[in-house]
Enzyme design. Structure first.
Site, PDB file in Angstrom:
ATOM      1  N   ASP A   1      -7.133  19.609  -8.666  1.00 36.29           N
ATOM      2  CA  ASP A   1      -9.172  19.463  -8.531  1.00 36.29           C
ATOM      3  C   ASP A   1      -9.246  18.590  -7.196  1.00 36.29           C
ATOM      4  O   ASP A   1      -9.975  18.106  -6.742  1.00 36.29           O
ATOM      5  CB  ASP A   1      -9.898  19.679  -8.918  1.00 36.29           C
ATOM      6  N   GLU A   2      -8.578  17.874  -6.705  1.00 32.69           N
ATOM      7  CA  GLU A   2      -8.887  16.092  -5.337  1.00 32.69           C
ATOM      8  C   GLU A   2      -8.446  17.190  -4.294  1.00 32.69           C
ATOM      9  O   GLU A   2      -8.083  16.467  -2.899  1.00 32.69           O
ATOM     10  CB  GLU A   2      -7.501  15.555  -6.092  1.00 32.69           C
TER      11      GLU A   2
END
Length: 293
Positions: A237-238
């Site tokens: 999620d980065e």
């Protein structure tokens, strides 16, 4: 350095192309590119450029029409690209991106993408849907898209990802969209899909991880909810962010209302990111993106 020639223009009929490029920033790039396109008898209909002060990289997106075949346009651009050390692609404008959509049980993002595609609002074609559950099979059938149930177990994750890659190759997939697909992809798979896999998640991270994030947010009295669409990378999620949206809420909103509002904003944010990607408007700048919207 690469150049991608996707297909030939048909005879002398006017064709539309999109050029995207990046290289070290220095004087003369726009002049050289424009000159090559003029020499190829191209009419520039849209041009956007950006020089990143952080990385020293120059980015450019040019839309054009021409009666010249794609091979001729490529021949004129190649010496310029070589001289400036460009990474570049020449795309046929309007060609739908072949897109594999992955989802688990939540239908809102999948339904929105399929509806917009059918309505001609998204420049994608969806030849296959993949899920680790069977709940969305009826939705896929409604839209007439083949549905593949690929279960994921603790011991069978590698097998499931191998099957996914087989489907990517079989259907000649250009873009993979994780439309609320609730499985973490392996580092190896993320690396193989770099720059061509988009994920969506709520914008609470890293504050409210795990199950029922909207209920967690409601319990803490949040005043903003939203969504983030980004490219998939091994860093969970980065990945480089393509699009984000937030909406205000107040104390009167219930947890179920936050869930419904969140589903709506997630759908909009993901569809926008997919649209920009399919229109070749997103270029990677390290851990960031340049979006020519």
């Amino acid at each position: 350095m690469t150049s991608a020639v996707l297909s030939e223009g048909a005879g002398n009929a006017p064709s539309s192309f999109i050029l995207t490029l990046s290289c070290d920033d220095r004087p003369g790039i726009v002049h050289a590119v424009s000159g090559a396109l003029v020499a190829a008898e191209c009419n520039i209909t849209e041009s956007q450029q950006y020089g990143s002060p952080d990385t020293g990289t120059f980015f450019m997106r040019v839309a054009m029409t021409t009666s010249s075949p794609q091979a001729a346009v490529t021949a004129h651009l190649s010496p310029v690209a070589e001289a400036f050390g460009m990474t570049w692609n020449l795309h046929v404008a309007g060609t739908p991106a072949r897109t594999l959509i992955m989802a688990s049980k939540s239908a809102h993002c999948l339904n929105d993408l399929l509806f917009q595609q059918r309505a001609g609002m998204l420049p994608i074609e969806v030849p296959v849907i993949v899920s680790n559950h069977t709940e969305l099979a009826d939705l896929a059938a409604f839209y007439g898209v083949p549905f593949h149930h690929v279960p994921v177990t603790a011991d069978g994750k590698a097998t499931a990802e191998s099957k996914l890659l087989e489907l990517v190759a079989q259907y000649e997939i250009e873009l993979v969209v994780l439309a609320r697909y609730m499985q973490v992809l392996s580092d190896s798979l993320c690396s193989q899909l770099v720059g061509r896999a988009i994920n969506i998640h709520h914008s609470f991270l890293p504050s409210f991880k795990g199950a029922r994030p909207y209920h967690q947010a409601h319990a803490r009295g949040v005043k903003l909810i939203g969504a983030t669409a980004h490219y998939v990378t091994p860093a969970l999620d980065e990945g480089p962010i393509i699009e984000q949206e937030v909406i205000r809420v107040d104390h009167a909103r219930t947890a179920p209302q936050l869930v419904a509002m969140g589903a709506d904003v997630e759908s909009r944010t993901l569809a926008q990111a997919v649209k920009w990607h399919a229109e070749h408007r997103v270029l990677l700048d390290g851990t960031r993106t340049v979006v020519f919207n």
